[in-house]
Write an enzyme that holds these catalytic residues in place. Structure first.
Site, short mmCIF file in Angstrom:
data_model
loop_
_atom_site.label_atom_id
_atom_site.label_comp_id
_atom_site.label_asym_id
_atom_site.label_seq_id
_atom_site.Cartn_x
_atom_site.Cartn_y
_atom_site.Cartn_z
N ARG A 151 0.85 -1.19 0.00
CA ARG A 151 0.00 0.00 0.00
C ARG A 151 0.89 1.25 0.00
NH1 ARG A 151 -1.97 -3.63 3.91
NH2 ARG A 151 -4.09 -4.44 3.49
N LYS A 175 -1.78 -2.84 8.00
CA LYS A 175 -2.96 -2.45 8.78
C LYS A 175 -3.00 -3.23 10.09
CE LYS A 175 -6.07 -0.98 5.07
NZ LYS A 175 -7.38 -1.21 4.41
N HIS A 246 -2.57 2.43 -5.77
CA HIS A 246 -3.39 1.26 -5.52
C HIS A 246 -3.63 0.47 -6.80
CE1 HIS A 246 -5.26 -0.58 -2.07
NE2 HIS A 246 -6.32 -0.91 -2.80
N ARG A 249 -0.85 -1.83 -7.13
CA ARG A 249 -1.07 -2.95 -6.21
C ARG A 249 -2.03 -3.97 -6.85
NH1 ARG A 249 -1.26 -4.39 -0.64
NH2 ARG A 249 -3.31 -4.93 0.19
N HIS A 272 -3.71 -9.02 3.30
CA HIS A 272 -5.16 -9.05 3.48
C HIS A 272 -5.50 -9.91 4.70
CE1 HIS A 272 -6.06 -8.10 -1.03
NE2 HIS A 272 -5.88 -7.01 -0.31
N TYR A 281 -9.21 -10.61 -7.25
CA TYR A 281 -8.23 -10.64 -8.32
C TYR A 281 -8.41 -11.86 -9.22
CZ TYR A 281 -6.21 -6.97 -5.56
OH TYR A 281 -6.04 -5.80 -4.85
#
Length: 300
Positions: A151, A175, A246, A249, A272, A281
């Site tokens: 990110r 995150k 992004h 990414r 994730h 994806y």
């Protein structure tokens, strides 16, 4: 403090909820700001009375947001916020029951992201023009973004010591303060070495610190600068969609799957929390396969 309609100071409630989101839930500053804005709107709907927060009031508030033209993704966030807020108030004893348990979870639409094809990605990374410090930095960050799929916030937070040149991996803080290790290839390593040896020292100042990527004034690079770099480079590639970091990414993840990587490995690389997030994806790859089939097959 009492519960429901017993006096509870609104500002204290909002302040305490914000502290909970930051310290216990470890949400990003952007998400905290959005949640607190939603909570203030919800409390305005009940005229500041916590006891007015029942399932009817929650549904009325969300219906009003829908009528005001809020996007489905925004409504999904507001629903999640309401559920989090009522659960928190119930735990604190400010509500005798948790009406959010009766509130259905709104599903935000998940449109397929735009991505580069592999030819466009190669053209973007091969478009470097000169060897000044800005060009060296831009090339290094573009190579690393595409090589790792990190990110933009993770890229900006990288320090020099986060790069392990012996193992060709970078240590990323993602995150929820979850650390992961992401590999990268030789093109990214070469670009990083050129930046760190020939570019970064020219921009270093007394207070620069350990940041891997710098701005022209010697401070840590910011996300806005990275976005401008990505947009500018992709504008040089004929036919490429106008994407930001992004988008790189998304492109990296799609190309990994097209190259045979398994979904679980891509999930770990991207950081994730849920495999469901990564599965989008596979849909991107399938849609591209269908488009190629329709274009190329005589009986499509």
């Amino acid at each position: 403090m009492g519960v429901d309609d017993v006096g509870v100071d609104r500002e204290e409630v909002v302040t305490e909820f914000g502290r909970y989101l930051r310290l216990e839930r470890d949400l990003s500053p952007h998400t905290v700001r959005a949640y607190l804005t939603d909570v203030k709107s919800l409390l305005d709907h009940t005229h500041g009375v916590l006891g007015g927060l029942d399932i009817g009031a929650l549904r009325e508030w969300l219906a009003g947001q829908h009528a005001a033209g809020k996007a489905r993704a925004t409504l999904a966030r507001k629903t999640a916020c309401a559920r989090t807020f009522t659960a928190y108030c119930h735990r604190r004893g400010w509500l005798s029951t948790d009406p959010g348990l009766l509130l259905g979870s709104a599903k935000a639409p998940r449109p397929l992201p735009a991505v580069l094809d592999q030819r466009q990605a190669k053209a973007a990374l091969d478009a470097a023009s000169s060897e000044g410090p800005k060009e060296l930095r831009d090339q290094a960050l573009l190579e690393l973004l595409y090589a790792t799929g990190v990110r933009v916030s993770e890229l900006c937070a990288l320090d020099v010591d986060d790069v392990d040149r012996e193992r060709n991996v970078v240590r990323v803080m993602g995150k929820g303060r979850k650390e992961r290790t992401v590999p990268f290839g030789l093109p990214a390593l070469r670009a990083l070495d050129r930046w760190c040896i020939h570019g970064r020292p020219l921009w270093m100042k007394a207070g620069t610190g350990p940041a891997l990527f710098l701005g022209v004034r010697g401070g840590r690079i910011d996300a806005g600068t990275v976005r401008r770099v990505v947009h500018a480079r992709l504008a040089q590639v004929e036919g490429a969609p106008d994407l930001g970091p992004h988008g790189l990414r998304h492109s990296a993840a799609t190309h990994l799957l097209e190259g045979g990587a398994d979904l679980r490995s891509v999930q770990e690389l991207l950081g994730h929390a849920s495999l469901n997030t990564t599965q989008i994806y596979t849909h991107v790859s399938i849609e591209r396969l269908r488009a190629a089939y329709r274009q190329a097959h005589p009986r499509a």
